[in-house]
Design an enzyme around this catalytic site. Sequence first.
Site, short mmCIF file in Angstrom:
data_model
loop_
_atom_site.label_atom_id
_atom_site.label_comp_id
_atom_site.label_asym_id
_atom_site.label_seq_id
_atom_site.Cartn_x
_atom_site.Cartn_y
_atom_site.Cartn_z
N ASP A 138 -4.19 2.09 -4.69
CA ASP A 138 -3.21 2.05 -5.10
C ASP A 138 -2.75 0.94 -3.98
OD1 ASP A 138 -4.39 2.82 -2.24
OD2 ASP A 138 -2.14 3.87 -1.81
N ASP B 72 0.74 -1.31 -0.16
CA ASP B 72 -0.04 0.22 0.07
C ASP B 72 0.62 1.28 0.32
OD1 ASP B 72 -2.98 0.80 0.34
OD2 ASP B 72 -1.69 2.69 2.09
N LEU B 73 0.85 1.74 -1.25
CA LEU B 73 0.86 3.06 -0.91
C LEU B 73 0.99 4.54 -0.44
CD1 LEU B 73 1.26 4.41 -4.61
CD2 LEU B 73 3.18 2.64 -3.40
#
Length: 671
Positions: A571, A528-529
Amino acid sequence: MIRRISIRAQLYALAATAVLPFVAFGGYLLYHDFQEGTRLAGENALTLARTSAVRNQELISDTRALLERLARRQQPLGLDPARCDPFLAEVKALLPRFINTGVIRPDGQVICSAVPQPRDKPASVAHTEWFRRAMAEGAFVVGKPFVGPITGKWVSVLAYPLRGPDQQIAAVFALPLDLERHYPGVHGVELPAGTVLGIVDSEGTIVARAPDPSRWIGKNVRSSAVTPIILARKEGHARATGLDGVDRVWGFAPIAGTDWYAYAGVPAETVLATARAEALNYAVIAAIAGVFVIALVVYISNRITEPVRNVARTARAAAEGKLDRRVPVTGAAEVAEVAAEFNLMLERRAQAEAEILRAKERLDLALESSGLALWDWNIATGEVFLSAEWGGIVGGPLEPTVTTFGSLEQLVHPDDREQIGPLIRGALKGELPDYRAEHRVMMASGDWKWIQSHGKVVERGADGCALRMTGTNADITERRKDQERLAFLAQYDALTGLTNRSLFRDRLELALARARRSERLVGLLFLDLDDFKEINDTLGHKVGDEVLCVVAARLRRCVREVDTVARLGGDEFTVVLEGLAHVDQISAVAEKILATVREPIPVEGRELHTTTSIGITVYPFDVDDLEHLLQNADKAMYQAKRGGRNTYRFYSADAEEHPAAGIETGAAPRP
C-alpha cells in the site's frame, strides 16, 4: 496479312464488297430525302412565324395609333373615376383582345379602370417594368408579361403617356393585352398535329403560346434548346427539342416595334413521316438481302472450316481446364495429322498438370500447417494474388483472391505506411536482399491485426526492373500482444497500472535533471495507507486489491499529466511533482490527496474508509541525489504516522533528532 484473316471473314468481306455500294447509295438517297424534308419543313415553319409576326405587328401598330388618338383627345384627363370608368368601359368594349383599359397617375396610382378596382385599396403599378419605361421614355411601350393587379391575369400592357398643357406627363393610358386569350397565329389556318405557335421576348420569357397558354405564359425558357437559337439568329429556321421533349422543326421571325419574336414549331416526326416510310421499306429490303447473303456465307464457310473449328473448340476447352476432350481425327489428311498431334499434346499437358496439382496440394498443406498466407505481386499490372490463408488472417472468405497493390496498401495502418514504403522500394531496386516488415492491417470487422510480411523479387526485366515479387504473410498479433504485455509489466504495476518502482526511479532521475537545468523545484511524496492491513486481514486480498485500484485512480486525478504516480509495492505509493516554483504548490497537492483518499470507497455493495499518511521531501532544499530523497520522504512519512495519520509532513533534519519538531501539518522547509 491475308493469312491471318479467317476463311469466314474473307467470305464476309467478299459479300460486303458486293453489297456495300448498294447500301451506301441507298443510305445517301435516304439522307438526302431527310435533309430536303427538314429544309422544306423549316421554310413552312418560317412562313408561319413571319405571318404571325406581321399579324402581331399590325395589332401593336393599330393599338398605338388608337392610343395616340385618345391621347390627342385627352378625354380621360382630369376625370374622376365616376366619370372616366364608364368611358374606359366603352373603349374596352371596342377592343375585345384587351382585358382592361386604364389611366394611371405619374405616381403609379390607377385613376380609372374599365374593370372595377377594390374600393378599399386602389391598385398601384408604380413598380411595374412597363410603367417605369413609359415614364422614363415618354413614348409608346410594350410591356413584358406580368400578372395584372386588378384582373389577376397574365397581361402585356401597351402604354402611351398623356401629356398636359405644359407638355409634362400627366398620366399614362394603358391597354393590358389578355395573353391567355391572345392567339399568336392566324385563325382559320389548318396546322399539322402537334404544331406549337408562340411569342418569346428577348429575355426568353413566353409572351403567348398555343396550345396550353396558361401553362407556359410568363415562363422563362432560355434553358430550352431552341430559345438561344431564336435569340441569337433573330430570323430563320432550325431543328431542336422543346421543353416538352418533342423534336420539332422551328421557324422564327422578329415582331417590329417590340423585343418579341414569333415562332412556330412543327413536329419532326410529322414532317419526316414520308421519308421514314421510304427508309423503312428500304431497310426491309436490305435486311432480306442481307439475311440471304449471310446465310449463303455461313453455309459455304461451314463446309470449308468445320474440321478447323473442331480443333479450335477442343483448344478452348483445354484452355478452360477440360483436358479430357479430344479432336475427331477426320477430314483431309492434313487436318487429321494436325488433330492427332493436338491430341498427343493434350495427353502430355494432362500429365504435367496432374503433377502440378499434386505439388500444389503439398504446398497448400505446408502453408496451412505453418499458418502462412502466400502472396504473388505482378508489379507491371499491380495485381496481387492472395492464398486462401489470407482470408483467415483478415476475417474474409477462406478462398484465393486477386486484388490490387493499392487496395492492400489501404488496409495498412496509416502509422505504418511510411515505415514499409522504403523497405518495399529497397527490395524492388535491389538495394535490399528481400523485403521484411511487421505492420498492422485492418480486418473485415474494422479491428487491427499485426502481420509479419516477407517477400522477394523473383523476376526482373532485361533492364533490371522488378516484374514480380512473391512472399508470405504471418499473423503475429498474439506474439506482439505478449511482447507489449511483457514490456508493460517491466515498467508498470500489474494491479493498478501505475508506474512501477523501476520506471519511477527513471522518471525521478529525469525530473531532477530537468530541475537542475531550469532551477525549479521537485517534490517527492511518499504515501502509505493507514490501517490497510486491517482491510486485507478482515475482508480479504480481493477487496484490498480493489481498494488499491480505486486509490491509484484517485491519485492520478490529483496531479498533472507531467507528474508521476507510482506504486512501490503493498500500500505504498510515491508522487513526483516537477517544474514547481513554490513549496505551497506541493502542500496544495498533498491536501487534495488527503481529501480524495478519505472519501468513501464503494466495494461489493459496502462503503470502506481509509486515509493516508504522506511524507514530503523537496529538491533542492533537502538533498540532491535520488537515494537520499527517497530516504527523506520515507522518514517524513513515518513522522506523519506518528503525528496522528491522515496528514502530511515535510522532511526536516531537526525532526530526526527531535521528533517533536515539525509535528504541525505541512511544516515546510525553508530555503
